[in-house]
Write an enzyme that holds these catalytic residues in place. Structure first.
Site, PDB file in Angstrom:
ATOM      1  N   SER A  21       1.924 104.587 -57.066  1.00 30.29           N
ATOM      2  CA  SER A  21       1.699 105.857 -57.942  1.00 30.29           C
ATOM      3  C   SER A  21       2.886 106.632 -58.311  1.00 30.29           C
ATOM      4  CB  SER A  21       0.713 106.557 -57.243  1.00 30.29           C
ATOM      5  OG  SER A  21       1.221 107.345 -56.327  1.00 30.29           O
ATOM      6  N   GLY A 190      21.378  92.452 -59.993  1.00 27.91           N
ATOM      7  CA  GLY A 190      20.440  91.517 -61.094  1.00 27.91           C
ATOM      8  C   GLY A 190      20.956  91.932 -62.530  1.00 27.91           C
ATOM      9  N   HIS A 249      26.265 100.366 -55.764  1.00 30.47           N
ATOM     10  CA  HIS A 249      26.491  99.547 -57.071  1.00 30.47           C
ATOM     11  C   HIS A 249      27.996  98.946 -57.126  1.00 30.47           C
ATOM     12  CE1 HIS A 249      22.432 100.810 -57.805  1.00 30.47           C
ATOM     13  NE2 HIS A 249      22.727 101.773 -58.494  1.00 30.47           N
ATOM     14  N   LYS A 350      28.315 104.173 -69.646  1.00 32.10           N
ATOM     15  CA  LYS A 350      28.830 102.888 -69.840  1.00 32.10           C
ATOM     16  C   LYS A 350      29.161 102.587 -68.384  1.00 32.10           C
ATOM     17  CE  LYS A 350      33.560 103.600 -70.193  1.00 32.10           C
ATOM     18  NZ  LYS A 350      34.997 103.042 -70.945  1.00 32.10           N
ATOM     19  N   ARG A 376      31.997  94.356 -69.743  1.00 30.71           N
ATOM     20  CA  ARG A 376      31.164  95.475 -69.929  1.00 30.71           C
ATOM     21  C   ARG A 376      29.922  95.032 -69.469  1.00 30.71           C
ATOM     22  NH1 ARG A 376      31.011  99.283 -74.034  1.00 30.71           N
ATOM     23  NH2 ARG A 376      33.154  99.573 -73.243  1.00 30.71           N
ATOM     24  N   ASP A 404      37.291  88.655 -78.203  1.00 30.91           N
ATOM     25  CA  ASP A 404      36.179  89.381 -77.926  1.00 30.91           C
ATOM     26  C   ASP A 404      34.732  88.548 -78.120  1.00 30.91           C
ATOM     27  OD1 ASP A 404      33.923  91.276 -78.076  1.00 30.91           O
ATOM     28  OD2 ASP A 404      34.655  92.266 -79.633  1.00 30.91           O
ATOM     29  N   ARG A 472      35.397 114.198 -70.220  1.00 33.93           N
ATOM     30  CA  ARG A 472      35.596 113.020 -69.302  1.00 33.93           C
ATOM     31  C   ARG A 472      35.544 112.853 -67.764  1.00 33.93           C
ATOM     32  NH1 ARG A 472      40.348 111.182 -69.768  1.00 33.93           N
ATOM     33  NH2 ARG A 472      40.028 108.904 -69.407  1.00 33.93           N
TER      34      ARG A 472
END
Length: 498
Positions: A21, A190, A249, A350, A376, A404, A472
């Site tokens: 829930s 993941g 992370h 980002k 990225r 790129d 920043r």
């Protein structure tokens, strides 16, 4: 090594979502399960049982589940309805044996309707840390399958608040669950581009040849969010940006960048190579205040500052921004700074890895910038290499350009799976390579615990540097990364940069 759960006629699988829930389940777990189902990666015989304390009518529960799932066509909407028919709900407590016995009776009723002899059960704990231990114990005592099959326990972060609490959680889980049954989920593992790091490193000979201190000057791993705490400051204040982002992370990404090549792609070989007690994490000294820059956002005149959030304790000095430098004291990385940066209420959103190479030895050109490899992670997944090129035309001047690989262009017709989809599929496969081990947790917490205790000591005089919402970060950030080796070329801006 655990075995995959396969959609076989002799097998049945029940996925139990504890905390069904809550926001995490509605926003992440159920949409991920639907993503697997619509792509035929979740067998139609799989049943999904939600479990939480709140008494919710089944129709209302299914309505809540569907409210967070977006469909793109009428066909997908019909698939969603089929998925919802797999989802049921049981109300019960997390610290009461009778509740778990009722849950087990319900699971057995589902299994009895299937003729398969092999019964798999996956328990996904989308729960607050305060109930991890009683819930995992209750599941093991009352809901563990007695039949041939597998039991898997998925645990969401945070895995403790420091080394001691992490050990206590680990010991409590280990009393009832084997390590190969526990899947500690860090959703960053993941993400498509994080999984791609292994391929970039070990499937490209030119990168493998330069992946060490002789050619790499520094590594930056960055996570930026545009939003602040937005009414969740009370929860955030209990953990702070270091625990919330950096200790899990970003450190996970660091270990993948720095690890040695695994013996094979067998999941346990990969996991062993990521830590192996001594490698990578245990080669990093515990952080001190000399290694970090802390910040806390203040109002820009329009958006409230961190302390303006009514849920944040008055006068809180919890950092909402942190930058830290890590050194890995081994032969490959000796002397190379790994700079990890994360923060809320910044100028853009980002996550990326930026590997900056050494200066050109014996350089014969002026104004030559260092080469960089940038991965990225989000948004706009891409890999690009920054290099020097001749300015086109009659001039002999040099200019910075890129090789790129933007996924939106190269793989425009290939959907990028959600990180939770990818990891839940790994759970079903029995693939533990993208999950956190117990000894990996210990090594990580040893790096951060002394610093966290120093910051949070009752008489601590450590005050984060203020930075304006939407900026920043702290004013000292540029000097911090410069001090640790990063050279920012003047006037350069990658066109896809966010």
């Amino acid at each position: 090594m655990t075995t995959p759960i396969t959609p076989d006629k002799d097998e049945t699988t029940v996925i139990v979502v504890l905390g069904a829930s809550g926001d995490l389940a509605f926003k992440k777990t159920y949409p991920a399960l639907f993503g697997l189902y619509k792509n035929n990666l979740l067998h139609e015989d799989v049943k999904i049982v939600g479990y939480a304390r709140s008494p919710i009518d089944l129709a209302d529960f299914r309505k809540r589940v569907s409210s967070k799932i977006k469909t793109k066509s009428e066909q997908e909407a019909r698939v969603l309805q089929d998925f919802l028919n797999l989802c049921t709900y049981v109300a019960g407590k997390y610290d009461e044996e009778a509740s778990f016995k009722r849950l087990n009776a319900y699971i057995e009723e589902i299994e009895a309707a299937h003729s398969g002899a092999i019964k798999h059960r996956v328990f996904y704990m989308a729960l607050p840390p305060s109930v991890f231990i009683p819930a995992s114990e209750g599941i093991r005592k009352s809901c563990y399958t007695p039949h041939p099959g597998t039991n898997r326990l998925v645990v969401e972060k945070p895995f403790g608040k420091d080394l001691q609490s992490s050990k206590e959680l680990g010991l409590a889980l280990a009393q009832h669950w084997a390590e190969d049954e526990i899947y500690r989920i860090d959703h960053y593992l993941g993400k498509e581009m994080v999984k791609n790091l292994m391929v970039l490193r070990f499937a490209n000979v030119f990168l493998g040849a330069i992946w060490h201190r002789f050619y790499i000057n520094n590594v930056q791993i960055t996570f930026k969010e545009k939003i602040g705490t937005e009414g969740r400051g009370g929860y955030f204040d209990e953990f702070g940006i270091i625990r919330d982002i950096m200790q899990n992370h970003l450190l996970q990404i660091l270990t993948i960048i720095a690890m040695e090549k695994p013996v094979s792609l067998d999941a346990e070989d990969v996991r062993n190579e990521k830590v192996q007690k001594v490698k990578v994490l245990r080669c990093i000294e515990p952080l001190t205040m000399d290694d970090v820059l802390l910040g806390q956002y203040v109002t820009d005149g329009k958006t409230p500052g961190y302390r303006d959030d009514p849920t944040v304790p008055k006068g809180s000095n919890t950092p909402t921004f942190a930058a830290a430098v890590f050194y890995i004291n081994n032969e490959r990385w000796d002397g190379v700074p790994f700079i990890l940066k994360c923060g809320k209420a910044l100028d853009n959103q980002k996550a990326e890895v930026r590997i900056q190479f050494q200066d050109v030895p014996g350089n014969i050109y002026s104004d030559v910038a260092r080469n960089e490899l940038v991965i990225r992670v989000q948004p706009e997944e891409s890999v690009y290499i920054k290099l020097m090129n001749k300015q086109p035309g009659l001039s002999a001047a040099t200019t910075i350009s890129e090789l790129d690989l933007s996924y939106s262009k190269r793989y425009k017709d290939v959907p990028i799976p959600d990180a939770y989809e990818s990891l839940i599929l790994d759970v079903m496969k029995g693939d533990k390579s993208n999950f956190v081990r117990d000894d990996e947790l210990d090594a990580a917490w040893k790096i951060f615990t002394p610093l966290l205790h120093e910051i949070e000591a009752p008489k601590s005089k450590i005050v984060p540097e203020e930075y304006v919402f939407g900026s920043r970060g702290p004013a000292g950030l540029d000097e911090f990364v410069k001090k640790h080796g990063y050279h920012r070329p003047a006037g350069y801006n990658y066109s896809a940069n966010l």
